[in-house]
Scaffold this motif. Sequence first.
Motif, mmCIF file in Angstrom:
data_model
loop_
_atom_site.group_PDB
_atom_site.id
_atom_site.type_symbol
_atom_site.label_atom_id
_atom_site.label_comp_id
_atom_site.label_asym_id
_atom_site.label_seq_id
_atom_site.Cartn_x
_atom_site.Cartn_y
_atom_site.Cartn_z
ATOM 1 N N GLY A 1 0.787 -1.232 0.000
ATOM 2 C CA GLY A 1 0.000 0.000 0.000
ATOM 3 C C GLY A 1 0.813 1.272 0.000
ATOM 4 N N SER A 2 2.117 1.198 -0.259
ATOM 5 C CA SER A 2 2.979 2.384 -0.168
ATOM 6 C C SER A 2 2.758 3.375 -1.304
ATOM 7 N N THR A 3 2.116 2.965 -2.397
ATOM 8 C CA THR A 3 1.827 3.883 -3.511
ATOM 9 C C THR A 3 0.336 3.927 -3.833
ATOM 10 N N ASP A 4 -0.480 3.544 -2.868
ATOM 11 C CA ASP A 4 -1.924 3.451 -3.104
ATOM 12 C C ASP A 4 -2.559 4.836 -3.018
ATOM 13 N N LEU A 5 -2.386 5.629 -4.083
ATOM 14 C CA LEU A 5 -2.989 6.954 -4.122
ATOM 15 C C LEU A 5 -4.506 6.829 -4.200
ATOM 16 N N ILE A 6 -5.191 7.900 -3.850
ATOM 17 C CA ILE A 6 -6.638 7.827 -3.709
ATOM 18 C C ILE A 6 -7.340 7.533 -5.035
ATOM 19 N N MET A 7 -6.799 8.004 -6.157
ATOM 20 C CA MET A 7 -7.408 7.690 -7.441
ATOM 21 C C MET A 7 -7.332 6.194 -7.735
ATOM 22 N N ASN A 8 -6.225 5.581 -7.367
ATOM 23 C CA ASN A 8 -6.100 4.131 -7.530
ATOM 24 C C ASN A 8 -7.087 3.406 -6.625
ATOM 25 N N GLN A 9 -7.279 3.924 -5.425
ATOM 26 C CA GLN A 9 -8.226 3.327 -4.487
ATOM 27 C C GLN A 9 -9.656 3.423 -5.023
ATOM 28 N N VAL A 10 -10.002 4.554 -5.620
ATOM 29 C CA VAL A 10 -11.331 4.715 -6.215
ATOM 30 C C VAL A 10 -11.527 3.711 -7.351
ATOM 31 N N PHE A 11 -10.521 3.573 -8.193
ATOM 32 C CA PHE A 11 -10.592 2.621 -9.304
ATOM 33 C C PHE A 11 -10.778 1.189 -8.796
ATOM 34 N N GLU A 12 -10.002 0.812 -7.786
ATOM 35 C CA GLU A 12 -10.090 -0.548 -7.252
ATOM 36 C C GLU A 12 -11.484 -0.831 -6.697
ATOM 37 N N ARG A 13 -12.047 0.122 -5.990
ATOM 38 C CA ARG A 13 -13.371 -0.090 -5.390
ATOM 39 C C ARG A 13 -14.464 -0.132 -6.454
ATOM 40 N N ALA A 14 -14.297 0.652 -7.511
ATOM 41 C CA ALA A 14 -15.338 0.706 -8.541
ATOM 42 C C ALA A 14 -15.286 -0.498 -9.466
ATOM 43 N N TYR A 15 -14.080 -0.884 -9.915
ATOM 44 C CA TYR A 15 -13.978 -1.857 -11.002
ATOM 45 C C TYR A 15 -13.372 -3.198 -10.595
ATOM 46 N N VAL A 16 -12.867 -3.299 -9.381
ATOM 47 C CA VAL A 16 -12.341 -4.582 -8.915
ATOM 48 C C VAL A 16 -13.294 -5.221 -7.905
ATOM 49 N N THR A 17 -13.662 -4.458 -6.878
ATOM 50 C CA THR A 17 -14.587 -4.992 -5.868
ATOM 51 C C THR A 17 -16.048 -4.697 -6.196
ATOM 52 N N GLY A 18 -16.300 -3.786 -7.141
ATOM 53 C CA GLY A 18 -17.676 -3.485 -7.530
ATOM 54 C C GLY A 18 -18.443 -2.661 -6.510
ATOM 55 N N ASP A 19 -17.746 -1.992 -5.602
ATOM 56 C CA ASP A 19 -18.389 -1.170 -4.575
ATOM 57 C C ASP A 19 -18.500 0.265 -5.096
ATOM 58 N N MET A 20 -19.501 0.502 -5.928
ATOM 59 C CA MET A 20 -19.651 1.806 -6.573
ATOM 60 C C MET A 20 -19.978 2.906 -5.574
ATOM 61 N N ALA A 21 -20.715 2.587 -4.522
ATOM 62 C CA ALA A 21 -21.053 3.602 -3.520
ATOM 63 C C ALA A 21 -19.788 4.113 -2.831
ATOM 64 N N ALA A 22 -18.911 3.181 -2.438
ATOM 65 C CA ALA A 22 -17.661 3.584 -1.788
ATOM 66 C C ALA A 22 -16.750 4.335 -2.761
ATOM 67 N N ALA A 23 -16.737 3.911 -4.021
ATOM 68 C CA ALA A 23 -15.934 4.608 -5.025
ATOM 69 C C ALA A 23 -16.439 6.036 -5.214
ATOM 70 N N SER A 24 -17.749 6.208 -5.249
ATOM 71 C CA SER A 24 -18.321 7.552 -5.384
ATOM 72 C C SER A 24 -18.002 8.404 -4.163
ATOM 73 N N ALA A 25 -18.096 7.805 -2.978
ATOM 74 C CA ALA A 25 -17.763 8.543 -1.759
ATOM 75 C C ALA A 25 -16.293 8.940 -1.752
#
Length: 283
Positions: free
Chosen positions: A235-259
């Motif tokens: 997680g040393s380079t896990d910038l917030i844009m990458n985190q949004v992408f992971e939640r939206a398109y990897v885990t499918g948690d669109m609500a968390a990605a939007s938040a």
Amino acid sequence: MRSARRSMWTTAAVMLLPAIIALALLRLWPSISAIVSSLQPPDGRPVWHTFTRLFADATFLNSLKVTLLFSVIVNPLQIALALWLAVTLSKRVPAVGLWRTLILLPVAVPQTVSAIVWAVALRPEGPLNGVANALGLPSIPFLISPSTALLSIIVVCSWVGVGYWMTFLVAGIKDIPVSLYEAASIDGAGSWRTFLNITLPGLRRPLMFVLVADTVSNFLVFAPVQILTQGGPQGSTDLIMNQVFERAYVTGDMAAASAGTVVLIAIVLAVVTLQFRLLPGKD
């Protein structure tokens, strides 16, 4: 007179219309959709449920910390390098046009292509470590160690961005009256005094634009992280844009990605507002 002014405004509106439509479709509408989506929790839950869940997640909190650390390092670094290059290449340097072109060249290359090139250069058996080994130095774990991965991302982003910001500052230096430099030379002012008393004040507006635009740009860094490290190691380079992408398109948690997107927008607005307040007032 009124007819001419009306015609001028009509022409301006027509010229700006495509940009306004693009801004509305590509910026405003996604932002509004993210806000609406983040405020639609499961049945029976309060509207802030998604944000509460997000801020209780250690992974998201780590991405916030990494993003802020990244911004604190990369923004001053890029602006300082761009300013130094602009001042240097505004003087009578041999082949100055060639140097400006070479420094600006990475801007013309898509970030994905740049990231792929750097992925080859920074791998353990890559050319950079090959040069280090040839000089008798140990290999550097650029992208595989938590202590060096974020610095490697900073280098890649700076390689892409510094030349772009340099062009704005070069243009700003060209707008400073030459007579001021001639007067400073007659008065016997050295290079440092000339920079502090003439160049830097003359660049206040271009520097303000570069500071704000660079800040926003670095908060939205995504492609280099996704291609080079996918947010790792640890997680040393896990910038917030990458985190949004992971939640939206990897885990499918669109609500968390939007938040997460809403949180990012709020942070950017807060930082930019603070920058405007800290900068000197208007002329």
